[in-house]
Design a protein around this motif. Sequence first.
Motif, PDB file in Angstrom:
ATOM      1  N   ALA A  18       0.818  -1.212   0.000  1.00 20.12           N
ATOM      2  CA  ALA A  18       0.000   0.000   0.000  1.00 20.12           C
ATOM      3  C   ALA A  18       0.853   1.264   0.000  1.00 20.12           C
ATOM      4  O   ALA A  18       0.430   2.311  -0.494  1.00 20.12           O
ATOM      5  CB  ALA A  18      -0.921   0.001   1.216  1.00 20.12           C
ATOM      6  N   LEU A  19       2.075   1.160   0.536  1.00 21.43           N
ATOM      7  CA  LEU A  19       2.965   2.318   0.611  1.00 21.43           C
ATOM      8  C   LEU A  19       3.973   2.351  -0.530  1.00 21.43           C
ATOM      9  O   LEU A  19       4.851   3.223  -0.558  1.00 21.43           O
ATOM     10  CB  LEU A  19       3.709   2.326   1.960  1.00 21.43           C
ATOM     11  CG  LEU A  19       2.837   2.407   3.211  1.00 21.43           C
ATOM     12  CD1 LEU A  19       3.700   2.440   4.457  1.00 21.43           C
ATOM     13  CD2 LEU A  19       1.924   3.617   3.156  1.00 21.43           C
ATOM     14  N   GLY A  20       3.883   1.392  -1.434  1.00 18.55           N
ATOM     15  CA  GLY A  20       4.791   1.361  -2.566  1.00 18.55           C
ATOM     16  C   GLY A  20       6.212   1.017  -2.194  1.00 18.55           C
ATOM     17  O   GLY A  20       7.167   1.486  -2.832  1.00 18.55           O
ATOM     18  N   LEU A  21       6.383   0.159  -1.188  1.00 16.41           N
ATOM     19  CA  LEU A  21       7.720  -0.188  -0.706  1.00 16.41           C
ATOM     20  C   LEU A  21       8.283  -1.446  -1.356  1.00 16.41           C
ATOM     21  O   LEU A  21       9.423  -1.823  -1.085  1.00 16.41           O
ATOM     22  CB  LEU A  21       7.705  -0.383   0.820  1.00 16.41           C
ATOM     23  CG  LEU A  21       7.239   0.813   1.644  1.00 16.41           C
ATOM     24  CD1 LEU A  21       7.305   0.486   3.123  1.00 16.41           C
ATOM     25  CD2 LEU A  21       8.080   2.037   1.322  1.00 16.41           C
ATOM     26  N   GLY A  22       7.485  -2.117  -2.180  1.00 18.67           N
ATOM     27  CA  GLY A  22       7.959  -3.324  -2.827  1.00 18.67           C
ATOM     28  C   GLY A  22       7.724  -4.559  -1.984  1.00 18.67           C
ATOM     29  O   GLY A  22       6.927  -4.573  -1.041  1.00 18.67           O
ATOM     30  N   GLU A  23       8.460  -5.614  -2.313  1.00 16.61           N
ATOM     31  CA  GLU A  23       8.295  -6.930  -1.665  1.00 16.61           C
ATOM     32  C   GLU A  23       9.004  -6.963  -0.318  1.00 16.61           C
ATOM     33  O   GLU A  23      10.117  -6.455  -0.167  1.00 16.61           O
ATOM     34  CB  GLU A  23       8.875  -8.012  -2.574  1.00 16.61           C
ATOM     35  CG  GLU A  23       8.771  -9.419  -2.009  1.00 16.61           C
ATOM     36  CD  GLU A  23       9.472 -10.449  -2.879  1.00 16.61           C
ATOM     37  OE1 GLU A  23       9.494 -11.628  -2.485  1.00 16.61           O
ATOM     38  OE2 GLU A  23      10.002 -10.057  -3.956  1.00 16.61           O
ATOM     39  N   VAL A  24       8.347  -7.587   0.681  1.00 12.42           N
ATOM     40  CA  VAL A  24       8.971  -7.766   1.997  1.00 12.42           C
ATOM     41  C   VAL A  24       9.987  -8.888   1.929  1.00 12.42           C
ATOM     42  O   VAL A  24       9.668 -10.020   1.558  1.00 12.42           O
ATOM     43  CB  VAL A  24       7.913  -8.055   3.070  1.00 12.42           C
ATOM     44  CG1 VAL A  24       8.582  -8.441   4.396  1.00 12.42           C
ATOM     45  CG2 VAL A  24       7.015  -6.846   3.285  1.00 12.42           C
ATOM     46  N   LEU A  25      11.221  -8.567   2.314  1.00  8.43           N
ATOM     47  CA  LEU A  25      12.301  -9.557   2.311  1.00  8.43           C
ATOM     48  C   LEU A  25      12.621 -10.064   3.709  1.00  8.43           C
ATOM     49  O   LEU A  25      13.090 -11.189   3.864  1.00  8.43           O
ATOM     50  CB  LEU A  25      13.559  -8.950   1.677  1.00  8.43           C
ATOM     51  CG  LEU A  25      13.389  -8.392   0.255  1.00  8.43           C
ATOM     52  CD1 LEU A  25      14.706  -7.779  -0.218  1.00  8.43           C
ATOM     53  CD2 LEU A  25      12.911  -9.478  -0.695  1.00  8.43           C
ATOM     54  N   ALA A  26      12.403  -9.230   4.724  1.00  8.50           N
ATOM     55  CA  ALA A  26      12.690  -9.633   6.106  1.00  8.50           C
ATOM     56  C   ALA A  26      11.896  -8.754   7.058  1.00  8.50           C
ATOM     57  O   ALA A  26      11.623  -7.582   6.773  1.00  8.50           O
ATOM     58  CB  ALA A  26      14.182  -9.523   6.405  1.00  8.50           C
ATOM     59  N   ALA A  86      -2.191   9.084  -0.845  1.00  6.06           N
ATOM     60  CA  ALA A  86      -2.954  10.275  -0.464  1.00  6.06           C
ATOM     61  C   ALA A  86      -2.161  11.207   0.448  1.00  6.06           C
ATOM     62  O   ALA A  86      -2.665  12.261   0.847  1.00  6.06           O
ATOM     63  CB  ALA A  86      -4.249   9.863   0.225  1.00  6.06           C
ATOM     64  N   GLY A  87      -0.925  10.810   0.805  1.00  4.22           N
ATOM     65  CA  GLY A  87      -0.101  11.629   1.672  1.00  4.22           C
ATOM     66  C   GLY A  87      -0.332  11.408   3.149  1.00  4.22           C
ATOM     67  O   GLY A  87       0.258  12.104   3.985  1.00  4.22           O
TER      68      GLY A  87
END
Length: 322
Positions: A18-26, A86-87
């Motif tokens: 949702a925050l555009g951080l990509g895939e969780v690796l750890a 949306a900030g």
Amino acid sequence: MAVYTEVNASQAGELAAALGLGEVLALRPISSGIENTNYFLTTSSGEWVLTLFERLRADQLPFYLHLMQHLARAGLPVPEPRGNPAGELVHSLGGKPAAVVNRLKGESLDAPDLHHCAQLGGVLARMHLAVESFPLHQPNLRDIDWREQAAPVVRPYLDDSAGALLDAEMAFQHHLAQSPAYRALPRGAVHADLFRDNAMFDGLPGREQLSGVFDFYFAGVDTFTYDIGVVINDWCVDLDTGRLDVARAEALLQAYQAVRPLAGDELRLLPGLRRAGALRFWLSRLGDWHLPRDASLLTPKPPLHFERVLRDCIEQPWHPAQ
């Protein structure tokens, strides 16, 4: 250390997406702090810190998060909260309000020296100058009103000596808070919890540079002098005895004043506001020690340390030169 709300990779992944951080690796719980649940979050876009707030409400959080954003954008070494499209800076995870900030480089120091204290003093002064343009307002939630409520709750757990100390200090702080000089002190949004484990340094031994100041979740509007006192009580105090290391205190205050000179009443009332800071943390540690909250990981800090700090502030007050 504390983990009150456990988070799994799937939950973290939904928030990261949702925050555009990509895939969780750890995802790794952080073994420090006692108020909130914190995790190191590694994603394909970088390193982050995920915080779930256990006491603060979602409507209280914008003050802290926008303060961090304001300081980071002013060029200070403060983590910047990650907003959604949306900030919005306040998110939700596991039924709790949450935030994600970028993870800064460096490590906290157990034994700061003059070099580290001076750097912190300069950054603290820059923070106090930067908040002059910060528009939001929220009181320090651990101010004198909080102390008035907390003291009678922990008073039954104290022996005669500690109880007498608490009663006398509460009376002293009440008198100080009513004084015209105190009421006229410069104020603004302050960290109010800038201990050595809430700052990081990076670089070769002996040449470390202050790389981060974090954990603003006790911040609030209070006197800048109180904030200085809280910092001195940790960075410039011997952890075994609670006694002030004057050389470290002088290094910190001189560096502070090179950026933001203190007015006469700020210097004159610093001893009393060091006592206010020691009292605040003695009370909170007494509460955590005798009335702990449930958590899967929780190690409350012994309250005796700040009782010693408070006694030293009273018995051997440090009056910096004006």
